[in-house]
Scaffold this active site. Structure first.
Site, PDB file in Angstrom:
ATOM      1  N   HIS C 193     -14.630   1.262  29.046  1.00 47.24           N
ATOM      2  CA  HIS C 193     -15.218   1.999  27.472  1.00 47.24           C
ATOM      3  C   HIS C 193     -16.089   2.461  27.992  1.00 47.24           C
ATOM      4  CE1 HIS C 193     -13.503  -1.735  25.877  1.00 47.24           C
ATOM      5  NE2 HIS C 193     -13.241  -1.534  24.733  1.00 47.24           N
ATOM      6  N   ARG C 223     -10.367  -6.178  15.241  1.00 47.06           N
ATOM      7  CA  ARG C 223     -11.277  -5.446  14.214  1.00 47.06           C
ATOM      8  C   ARG C 223      -9.726  -4.421  13.738  1.00 47.06           C
ATOM      9  NH1 ARG C 223     -12.413  -1.298  18.443  1.00 47.06           N
ATOM     10  NH2 ARG C 223     -14.681  -1.325  16.954  1.00 47.06           N
ATOM     11  N   TYR C 316     -15.237  13.362  19.817  1.00 48.67           N
ATOM     12  CA  TYR C 316     -14.310  12.360  20.714  1.00 48.67           C
ATOM     13  C   TYR C 316     -12.800  11.710  20.033  1.00 48.67           C
ATOM     14  CZ  TYR C 316     -13.581   8.137  22.726  1.00 48.67           C
ATOM     15  OH  TYR C 316     -12.984   6.826  23.729  1.00 48.67           O
ATOM     16  N   LYS C 317     -12.867  11.824  18.382  1.00 51.47           N
ATOM     17  CA  LYS C 317     -11.500  11.396  18.494  1.00 51.47           C
ATOM     18  C   LYS C 317     -11.156  12.452  18.053  1.00 51.47           C
ATOM     19  CE  LYS C 317     -13.543   7.482  15.606  1.00 51.47           C
ATOM     20  NZ  LYS C 317     -12.649   6.899  16.187  1.00 51.47           N
TER      21      LYS C 317
END
Lengths: 321, 206, 348
Positions: C193, C223, C316-317
């Site tokens: 991560h 989630r 980041y996305k």
């Protein structure tokens, strides 16, 4: 966030006297269905209704994990304990209905190990019986070194010998047989993992010897469940639920919280897993930290407590529960 | 030259410590370039344990990617076994043999550049040691070993960011994301979204 | 149960589409008008009928086409499916979990018959009829994890648990949001991560790890995660970034509605009983912007979330460069009216 897995309603199928100190119990599901599979080293919490006192003790599963027809545990009678083992020995009979928690493994095998070196003392043999069955089925290499006080108390030794031959080594205290640990530790191929389960003194001896012999920390595994100690009764304020409870001499703080109808998380009930960690909001007195979970600094700070095994002495203890 | 202080980074970027004597049945030390000095310091810090350490030590040493060769210094430590290798690649089979023969109680000490440390640590892990049982200390060059995430080829001794993949020719930027299994940082095409828009190659690793 | 499988592609001519029913059951991930990382895990218990939570593993109209796309990815790059040697038992655990769940939840599509360790598996949609011996790899055409995940939508990773950490040591990863299994395999929880911005500082991963280490068999959790993808490309891998990266430069006000997709991952976590490992299915759902805005609440809310997202997260996305175009498009569907709590569409 809840971690609660469904509990397992069971019937006691068999009670077997293994020796003077140990009885084996076999449980099957009340609905006749299969038990969930488990991994060697897992334990279950057995719920007992001891004449109005609710007891919940963890015991290692010792059956073959591939056998889904039932679960087996062995219970050593502890005359000086709080009564869980005495209840199991004196009151649990075939046909009785009981409740088990779902299996949890805090003593898992390291699947990468080239070889598994298992060291057991007394009743500490039980998780290894399940682990050896699983290793045998999957082709894992292992050897067992198992010490008992005397031949009569060497539970399951003949059966283990019969099953695993010269991979099982036995030692008897009263015959002055000692595990030659330095030689054993020096001879293992790289990639061996060491597991020890037994009395506190044995665990300390094995871990210290392994460290002195240069074994990496991550290759040495131990399991030591603490029985909640008996002590002097004390009073606790539960701030979140607005209750004041008294913890009896042979009751754990966690049991007292549960008896007051307050929900509290738990998994091992033996000071090892950390699940029941609770914030201390105020403390005028001394917390007897009996767990293996909190660090020394956390214990000294007096801001956390593990209610499954720890107690309190003093004027006021307020918990966030 | 003392141990290297790298700037704080993401959690996958390796961090290195300072070699310290630990009891063991065999002490395997692998170092390149300035890593020689880390071995000298290790022995010095071992104090009274130093003779026992050296009597059970096997040292494999090679020059660093910057050409630094302190073979004489390392040999002078007087280890039971000393081997100078011209490169990591030429030392790898020997390293594997030592690890294959080793018993529990082996201590592994790695010192020098990240490429050397990473590759030797990978061999120790493949032989069954947990990665954190291997002691590491960075000394010397900070050039990187980088895997191209696209063609999977590994480029050794990368100095610039971005750099040109030695295998597929794409221009890659160098991430701090690091794989112990590959012993490499990750390189990702810098002009994927706008082909041809390549910034200048800046020397970042020395 | 009347499930009709689409014939559609996730590459080339990109014929992927959602039926009106698939749009209404889309797992829209925003339960409020803004977004920030959180642990946000809840028990993975069966949800209302028709939702993607109804069953342990959702099978929808894209099933067969997604499985065809997976086979194409694996033929191009077999490294997308890897299992370190000690993870085989966890693979069997996963196979059992998926087969039992699907046979129970979709009895008209899947059947599992057991006679001891002799198992018989029928997958009707894929026309598979396989007898094999449980725990014996030689009786299956692939390893157990690869075998079953070639028949299950979404990516899967398997985490070994040791030293109070989780280690990503096996996986089938062909529908990923720009991360490489081949590179990350073998890493610890905080390591794989590591590239995620902000969440470490917020303590999200420390809390998540502590929680997951105590995850119990029989009590799975779930989630959401989400990102944006240009064109309905399931395989947005770093490996192929030079192939799909240029499409990010092709978004215009004229095509943003038909080419930009919200990509939602329904992530579930399951303790595996025999191996004590954790299975992490990551199920990817795609929806075109012009499909999504047919639900008025979602159009309003997505506009506000995208407009107000911190720049680090949008970078980041991977959609910071297109954010203004996306916001302009979505603004047309945001009349400023308040949105109702929760992610469910408002009743029509």
């Amino acid at each position: 966030m809840s971690v609660g897995a469904p509990k397992i309603p069971v019937t006691v199928a068999e009670v077997t006297e293994v020796n003077d100190l140990i009885k084996r119990f076999r449980f099957v599901r009340r609905d006749g269905g299969p038990m969930p599979p488990f991994s060697g080293g897992a334990h279950v919490v057995v719920e007992m209704d001891d004449h109005g006192t609710r007891r919940m003790n963890p015991y290692s599963l010792m059956g073959d994990p591939a056998d889904s027809t039932g679960y087996c545990i062995s219970v050593r009678r502890d005359e000086a304990g709080r009564g869980g083992s005495l209840y199991m020995h004196h009151h649990v009979r075939p046909g009785m209905q009981m409740v088990l928690g779902a299996p949890v493994n805090l003593f898992a095998l390291d699947a990468r190990a080239r070889e598994h070196l298992l060291i057991a003392g007394g009743i500490g043999i039980t998780p290894f019986i399940a682990q050896m069955a699983q290793l045998e089925a999957l082709g894992g290499r292992f050897e067992l070194h198992y010490a008992a006080r005397n031949r009569a108390l060497g539970a399951y030794m003949p059966a283990l010998r019969a099953a695993y031959g010269d991979r099982v080594h036995t030692y008897f205290d009263d015959e002055r047989q000692l595990i030659d640990l330095p030689a054993l530790l020096a001879g293992q191929p790289l990639g061996t993992h060491l597991y020890v389960c037994g009395p506190k003194g044995m665990i300390g001896w094995v871990r210290a010897s392994a460290e002195a012999a240069g074994w990496p920390r991550a290759t040495v595994h131990h399991e030591e469940f603490l029985a909640p100690p008996v002590g002097v009764p004390f009073t606790v304020d539960l701030a979140a639920s607005g209750k004041v409870i008294t913890v009896g001499a042979s009751q754990s703080l966690l049991e007292a919280i549960e008896a007051a109808g307050v929900e509290a998380p738990y998994l091992c009930r033996g000071g090892a897993c950390g699940q029941c960690e609770t914030a201390v909001l105020a403390c005028d007195g001394h917390i007897q930290h009996n767990d293996h979970w909190l660090t020394d600094d956390q214990k000294a700070s007096g801001t956390r407590i593990m209610p499954c095994v720890s107690r309190f002495e003093g004027r006021t203890l307020v918990l966030d529960r | 030259m003392t141990k290297t202080d790298f700037p704080p980074s993401i959690r996958s970027r390796p961090v290195y410590g300072e070699l310290a004597y630990r009891p063991g049945s065999l002490h395997l030390m692998v170092a390149d370039g300035e890593g020689a000095n880390a071995l000298v310091d290790l022995v010095a810090r071992a104090g009274a344990e130093a003779p026992g350490l050296l009597a059970r030590a096997h040292i494999i040493y090679m020059p660093g990617p910057n050409g630094t060769d302190l073979s004489a210094v390392v040999q002078a430590l007087g280890a039971a076994q000393f081997h100078r290798s011209p490169s990591y690649a030429s030392a790898e089979l020997r390293l594997r043999k030592v690890l294959a023969d080793a018993r529990m109680g082996l201590q592994v000490y790695l010192a020098g550049t990240e490429g050397l440390i990473g590759q030797a640590q990978r061999e120790a892990m493949a032989a069954g040691l947990p990665h954190d049982a291997v002691q590491t200390e960075h000394r010397g060059a900070t050039v990187r070993r980088v895997q191209c995430v696209h063609c999977k080829g590994i480029t050794e001794n990368v100095r610039t960011d971005p750099f040109v993949c030695a295998h597929c020719g794409l221009t890659l930027f160098v991430r701090d994301h690091y794989s112990r299994r590959l012993a490499a940082f990750q390189g990702v095409n810098i002009d994927a979204e706008d082909p041809g828009k390549v910034p200048p190659l800046v020397e970042r690793f020395t | 149960m009347g499930l009709t499988f689409n014939t559609e592609t996730f590459r080339g001519d990109f014929t992927f589409h959602n039926s009106p029913a698939a749009i209404r059951r889309f797992p829209f991930p925003f339960d409020r008008d803004d977004y920030m990382y959180s642990v946000n895990m809840e028990p993975h218990v069966p949800g209302p009928k028709g939702t993607v939570f109804e069953h342990n593993f959702d099978v929808d109209e894209h099933y067969l086409s997604e499985m065809r796309d997976r086979a194409l990815v694996l033929a191009e790059d077999p490294l997308r499916c890897q299992s370190l040697p000690h993870m085989t038992l966890a693979g069997w655990d996963l196979l059992e979990l998926i087969m039992e769940s699907k046979a129970r939840d979709y009895p008209d599509l899947f059947e599992l018959h057991k006679n001891g360790n002799r198992w018989h598996w029928i997958n009707r949609p894929m026309q598979i009829d396989q007898s094999f011996t449980f725990l014996d790899e030689t009786t299956l055409p692939y390893g157990p994890m690869e075998y079953i995940t070639r028949q299950a939508q979404g990516d899967f990773t398997l985490q070994d648990q040791r030293d109070d950490n989780l280690w990503i040591e096996a996986g089938m990863v062909t529908t990923q949001a720009d991360w490489s299994l081949d590179f990350d395999i073998g890493m610890g929880f905080h390591e794989w991560h590591a590239p995620v911005p902000k969440a470490h500082e917020l303590g999200v991963f420390d809390r998540a790890l502590k929680f997951l280490l105590k995850l119990q068999h029989g009590a799975p959790v779930r989630r959401f995660n989400w990102t944006m993808t240009v064109d309905p490309l399931l395989d947005t891998s770093p490996e192929n970034y030079p192939v799909w990266g240029p499409t990010r430069a092709m978004i215009t006000p004229g095509n943003v509605g038909s080419r930009m997709h919200l990509r939602v991952e329904l992530q579930t976590l399951h303790r595996l009983p025999r191996s004590n490992a954790i299975a992490f299915p990551i199920r990817c759902y795609l929806i075109r912007f012009d499909e999504l805005v047919t639900i008025p609440k979602w159009g309003r809310r997505l506009h506000r979330v995208i407009r107000d997202l911190p720049v680090e997260l949008a970078t980041y996305k991977g959609f910071e460069r297109n954010r203004a175009t996306m916001v302009d498009y979505l603004a047309r569907f945001d009349d400023g009216a308040p949105t109702s709590p929760g992610w469910m569409p408002d009743p029509e």
